[in-house]
Design a protein around this motif. Structure first.
Motif, short mmCIF file in Angstrom:
data_model
loop_
_atom_site.label_atom_id
_atom_site.label_comp_id
_atom_site.label_asym_id
_atom_site.label_seq_id
_atom_site.Cartn_x
_atom_site.Cartn_y
_atom_site.Cartn_z
N LEU A 240 42.67 9.41 32.48
CA LEU A 240 42.85 7.99 32.79
C LEU A 240 44.33 7.67 32.91
CD1 LEU A 240 40.24 6.37 30.41
CD2 LEU A 240 40.17 6.41 32.88
N ARG B 216 31.68 7.17 40.51
CA ARG B 216 32.52 7.69 41.60
C ARG B 216 33.33 6.61 42.28
NH1 ARG B 216 27.86 10.50 44.99
NH2 ARG B 216 27.07 8.42 44.59
N ILE B 217 32.87 5.36 42.23
CA ILE B 217 33.57 4.28 42.92
C ILE B 217 34.20 3.30 41.95
CG2 ILE B 217 32.14 4.48 44.98
CD1 ILE B 217 30.50 2.12 43.99
N ASP B 218 34.24 3.66 40.69
CA ASP B 218 34.85 2.81 39.65
C ASP B 218 36.25 3.33 39.35
OD1 ASP B 218 35.60 1.65 37.08
OD2 ASP B 218 33.54 0.91 37.02
N GLU B 219 37.27 2.48 39.57
CA GLU B 219 38.66 2.90 39.41
C GLU B 219 38.93 3.47 38.02
OE1 GLU B 219 41.10 3.08 41.42
OE2 GLU B 219 40.31 2.12 43.21
N ARG B 220 38.23 2.95 37.01
CA ARG B 220 38.48 3.39 35.64
C ARG B 220 37.99 4.79 35.36
NH1 ARG B 220 35.33 -1.38 32.82
NH2 ARG B 220 33.96 -0.81 34.56
N ARG C 270 36.50 7.21 37.99
CA ARG C 270 36.23 8.18 39.04
C ARG C 270 37.08 9.45 38.92
NH1 ARG C 270 38.58 5.09 44.40
NH2 ARG C 270 40.82 5.20 43.90
N SER C 271 38.22 9.37 38.21
CA SER C 271 39.06 10.56 38.06
C SER C 271 38.74 11.36 36.80
CB SER C 271 40.54 10.15 38.03
OG SER C 271 40.79 9.28 36.94
N ARG D 243 34.20 13.98 38.21
CA ARG D 243 34.58 14.81 39.35
C ARG D 243 33.87 16.16 39.36
NH1 ARG D 243 40.65 15.60 38.84
NH2 ARG D 243 40.35 16.72 40.79
#
Length: 751
Positions: free
Chosen positions: A29, A123-127, A129-130, A135
Motif C-alpha cells: 500500500l 482489482r479496481i479499488d485504488e486501496r 489493487r496493488s 495481483r
C-alpha cells in the motif's frame, strides 16, 4: 470451435498466503502504514482480551463456517490486528496464521468501527489493487469485513468473508455479518468479564486474608495497593489519609507516584480527591479535561479519567482510594462496585487498626505477644462480621469448628448456634451429588493444602445456592497444622448468569428461524415468533407440551431410531424432515438439534433451530424442469452448442458439439479444451473467451477450423452468460458449419 492452452488461471479454493507477507519486489500500500488515532488504546484493549496466539475454539470455528455459508463465500475469518501483524483466531478455507498487517484489507476495516467495509472488486479499488494477494495467488477479488468493536468503541479485529470472484452482499448477508461480529466480541468480552470478576473476587479474598492479621495502617494500605496492582486493570492507584488537622490529605500508598510525592500535604479544598473527602461520596470523572477541579493541582498529562472513592466507617471518612487511567471513560459500574468493596474492607481494617492502637496504650503492661494475638483475633472477627462472605475457622487439634461469621445464617438459612451444637453437619447441607467434592477438599485440608471448590447447598426452604469456598492452612512455628480458615461466598447469581449467557449463545445467528427449546424429555420450554409463523401454533398453546404431539414429523433420509441413537451419542443432529402445521399442511424443514450443557458438562436442555425450506425445494424442482426443457431444445439443434468457462472447462456440449470432440457428450462435459485440441489453438480461443467475459460483449466470426476429417468453415457466435448478480461467468458458443451443402452459398460468398 473454442480451444484452450495448457496454462490456466485456476485458483485453489483453499486460499493460501505466506505468513511472513509477500515476497521481495511485490507491491505494498502506498504511503505510511495506516494506524487509527486511538492505536495505543486499541492495542491495550486487545492485550487485555488475552486472545492472541490461543488455540482454536469450537464457538469461533462455528461462527466463521456460519458466516461463510450465509454469504456463500469460500473463506470466512475471525482476525485480530496486532501492532505489526494480522492474526487469525478462526478460519475456514484459509490456512495462514499470521499476515503482515500493512498488506491486509482488515487494516482498513478497523479504521471505520461503525461500518462494514465491502470491496466488490479489489482489482479496481485504488486501496487494494496493488496488494500481492490481489495481483497474484490467491487472486482475491471480493472482501467484506465487519469490525470487532469493544464496549469502548475500539476496533480490535474483524469478522470477514473473501471470494475469488467479484460480487456484492445482500442486505440480509450484511446484517448477518454485523450481527455475528457482535456475537464474537460479546463472547470475548464475556470471557474477560468472567476472568476479571474471578480475579477481583480473589483479590478481595486475598485482601481480607492478608489484612485480617495486619495492624499497621501503612502496611494495610501498601498491601491493598499491591493486591489491586496484581489485577493490572488501571494505570495508577493510590490511597490517601487525612492529616491530623483535618484540613489536608496526603498520599500514603501509590504505585505510580513521582519521588517525594508520598506524604506530601494537599489542601482538602482542592482536586477530585479533596472533593471525595468533603462530600463523603464517590467521585467519578469520565474525562478529566472537562472537570474544573482536576486543574487545581493535578497533572493531566497522562491522565484521562479518575475515580475517587471515600473509605467510610459509619459516617466518618477515614481516607480515599484513588484510581487513574490514561484514557477517558475507563471506569464502568463493575469497576465502581469493586472499588466500593475494597473501601469496605479497608474501612474495617483501618478502623480496627485505630482501635488496636488505642488498645495497645491501655494494655501496655500486658504481655506484648498476648496483646497482639488478642487484637488480631478481634480484628478478624470484626472484619468478618461486616462483609457478605462467610468466614469460618476450624481447630485441627480438637477437630472442632471454632468460628462462623453471621453471614452464614443469611446464605445457608440456618442457625449458627445449631451449627456449633452439631445439630447438623456441613456435609448434610450439600446436595448429595456435591458431597464428594467437599469430602475431597477436607482431605486435602487435613494435609495442609489450600483448597478452592464450588458446591451447592440446600436451604431449609428448599432453595439451592451455589457456594465458592476457599480455605487456608495455619501452622505453628514447628510447622504443625493447627487451624484451617476459610472464606465462603454465595456465587449463585454468577452461576445463573453463566447459564443464561450459554443459553443465549446457542441462539446466535438463528433468530430468523424457528427456535425451540425443550427439556431433556422434549417438553417445550420456549417457542419464538418464527415458530409461531412456521407451524401456525402460538407459544401460549404449546409451551409445556410434548413436542412430537405438537408437531408431527416424518424423516426423509434416515430411520427415527438411527437419528435418536446418533443424537444421544453426539448431542447434535442436522437434516431435512417433513413436518405438519396446525392446519395439516406439510412443510419441508431443515432442522438443527443440539443439546446444551451446564458448566459441569451435564445436559440441561435441547435447542432446535428449524428453517422452512418449502419454497426453496419448489424452486429447485422448477429449476430442474427448466433445465430439462433447455437441454431438450439444445439437443434438437443441428448446430454446435457448448458452454465453456474462462479456464477452458466444458460445462455443456450437445451431440453435434460432441462429434467435433470424437467422444460422447457425457465424456466431454467436465473436460478441458486442451484434452482435445492442440495447445496453440486452445490458447488463441481462450483469449477470445476471456475477452468476451471481460468486455461482457458478444464475439461473432467466420473461420476455418480443424475438425475430425479435415478443416471446415464455421460461423461462430460467442455470447457471455451471466449469473443471478449480472456478472459474466461463462460463454455460450453457437457454431454453424457453413460448408454443409445447405450453407454452400455462404461459403461461396466468403470466397
Amino acid at each position: 470451435m473454442m480451444q484452450s492452452s495448457n496454462q490456466s488461471s485456476h485458483t485453489d479454493p483453499d486460499l493460501r498466503c505466506d505468513p511472513a507477507g509477500s515476497a521481495a519486489g511485490e507491491a505494498t500500500l502506498p504511503g505510511n502504514p495506516l494506524r487509527p488515532a486511538n492505536e495505543a488504546r486499541r492495542l491495550a484493549a486487545l492485550q487485555r482480551y488475552r486472545i492472541l496466539d490461543t488455540l482454536p475454539e469450537p464457538f469461533f470455528d462455528d461462527i466463521v463456517r456460519l458466516i461463510a455459508s450465509i454469504c456463500a463465500t469460500p473463506v470466512g475469518l475471525i482476525s485480530f490486528i496486532d501492532s505489526d501483524r494480522q492474526w487469525f483466531k478462526a478460519q475456514t478455507g484459509f490456512t495462514a496464521q499470521n499476515i503482515a498487517r500493512d498488506r491486509t484489507f482488515c487494516t482498513h476495516t478497523i479504521l471505520q468501527p461503525a461500518d462494514l467495509l465491502i470491496v466488490p472488486d479489489a482489482r479496481i479499488d485504488e486501496r487494494f489493487r496493488s496488494l500481492p494477494q490481489v495481483r497474484g495467488a490467491p487472486f482475491i477479488r471480493f472482501y467484506a469485513g465487519a469490525p470487532l468493536v469493544t464496549r469502548q468503541g475500539l476496533a480490535v479485529g474483524t469478522l470477514c468473508v473473501i471470494d475469488t470472484t467479484p460480487r456484492e452482499l445482500t442486505a440480509i448477508q450484511q446484517t448477518a455479518l454485523e450481527t455475528l461480529s457482535r456475537s464474537v466480541i460479546d463472547a470475548i468480552e464475556l470471557r474477560v468479564l468472567r476472568a476479571d470478576a474471578a480475579n477481583r473476587q480473589q483479590a478481595l479474598a486475598d485482601m481480607v486474608h492478608q489484612l485480617s492479621a495486619e495492624l499497621d495502617p501503612d502496611l494495610i494500605l501498601q498491601k491493598a495497593v499491591q493486591a489491586i496492582q496484581r489485577l493490572n486493570l488501571w494505570e495508577s492507584v493510590g490511597i490517601s489519609l487525612p492529616s491530623p488537622d483535618g484540613l489536608h490529605w496526603q498520599t500514603r500508598a501509590e504505585d505510580r507516584m513521582a519521588p517525594g510525592e508520598v506524604g506530601k500535604l494537599h489542601s482538602i479544598q482542592s482536586g477530585v480527591i479533596g472533593r471525595a473527602y468533603r462530600s463523603g461520596e464517590i467521585q467519578h470523572v469520565a474525562d478529566v479535561r472537562v472537570d474544573p477541579d482536576f486543574f487545581l493541582g493535578e497533572d493531566v498529562a497522562q491522565t484521562g479519567s479518575e475515580l475517587a472513592v471515600p473509605i467510610v466507617f459509619d459516617t466518618m471518612v477515614l481516607g480515599v482510594i484513588n484510581f487513574e487511567s490514561d484514557y477517558p471513560d475507563a471506569f464502568d459500574p463493575d469497576d465502581i462496585e469493586f472499588a466500593r468493596s475494597i473501601c469496605e474492607i479497608l474501612a474495617i481494617a483501618l478502623k480496627n487498626a485505630q482501635r488496636f492502637a488505642a488498645l495497645q496504650q491501655e494494655i501496655a503492661e500486658r504481655n506484648r505477644t498476648e496483646a497482639a494475638l488478642h487484637a488480631s483475633n478481634q480484628l478478624f472477627t470484626q472484619m468478618a462480621e461486616h462483609v457478605q462472605e462467610v468466614f469460618w475457622m476450624f481447630d485441627q487439634n480438637r477437630q472442632k469448628l471454632i468460628y462462623l461469621s453471621p453471614a452464614y445464617e443469611a446464605i445457608w438459612g440456618r442457625s449458627i448456634g445449631a451449627r456449633y451444637a452439631g445439630t447438623h453437619s456441613h456435609q448434610e447441607t450439600l446436595l448429595p451429588d456435591d458431597r464428594p467434592i467437599l469430602f475431597d477438599a477436607q482431605q486435602r485440608q487435613n494435609h495442609g493444602e489450600k483448597t478452592a471448590v464450588e458446591y451447592r447447598v440446600v436451604r431449609p426452604d428448599g432453595t439451592i445456592r451455589w457456594i465458592y469456598d476457599r480455605s487456608f492452612p495455619i501452622f505453628d512455628r514447628s510447622g504443625a497444622l493447627i487451624r484451617i480458615t476459610g472464606i465462603a461466598a454465595d456465587v449463585t447469581e454468577r452461576k445463573q448468569a453463566e447459564d443464561r449467557n450459554r443459553y443465549l449463545a446457542s441462539l446466535i445467528g438463528h433468530i430468523s428461524d424457528a427456535v425451540i427449546s425443550c427439556d431433556l424429555d422434549f417438553v417445550i420450554r420456549s417457542w419464538n415468533r418464527a415458530a409461531e409463523t412456521i407451524y401456525g401454533e402460538s407459544a401460549d398453546d404449546v409451551i409445556g407440551k410434548f413436542f412430537p404431539e405438537v408437531v408431527r414429523t416424518e424423516y426423509i433420509h434416515e430411520q427415527s431410531a438411527t437419528i435418536r441413537d446418533r443424537f444421544n451419542t453426539h448431542g447434535i443432529w442436522r437434516g431435512e424432515v417433513i413436518q405438519y402445521r396446525r392446519d395439516g399442511r406439510p412443510i419441508q424443514i431443515l432442522s438443527s438439534v443440539v443439546k446444551v450443557y451446564d458448566s459441569e458438562g451435564n445436559p440441561i436442555e435441547v435447542i432446535a433451530v428449524n428453517r422452512d425450506i418449502s419454497e426453496q425445494k419448489q424452486a429447485e424442482t422448477a429449476l430442474r424442469l427448466s433445465q430439462e426443457k433447455y437441454r431438450g431444445l439444445m439437443e434438437s439443434l443441428d448446430t454446435v452448442i457448448a458452454t465453456i468457462d474462462a479456464d477452458g472447462q466444458v460445462l455443456y456440449a450437445n451431440d453435434v458439439a460432441a462429434e467435433q470432440f470424437s467422444a460422447p457428450a457425457e465424456m466431454v462435459i467436465g473436460k478441458h479444451l486442451h484434452d482435445f485440441f492442440p495447445a496453440e489453438q486452445v490458447a488463441e480461443q481462450l483469449a477470445i473467451i476471456r475477452k468476451v467475459l471481460h468486455e461482457d460483449r458478444a464475439h461473432i466470426s467466420e473461420s476455418r477450423t480443424p475438425v475430425i476429417g479435415g478443416n471446415r468453415w464455421f460461423r461462430t457466435s460467442i455470447q457471455p452468460i451471466h449469473d443471478e448478480y449480472g456478472r459474466p461467468v461463462y460463454v455460450l458458443i453457437n457454431a454453424t458449419d457453413i460448408q454443409r451443402p445447405e450453407n454452400q452459398l455462404s461459403k461461396n460468398c466468403l470466397i
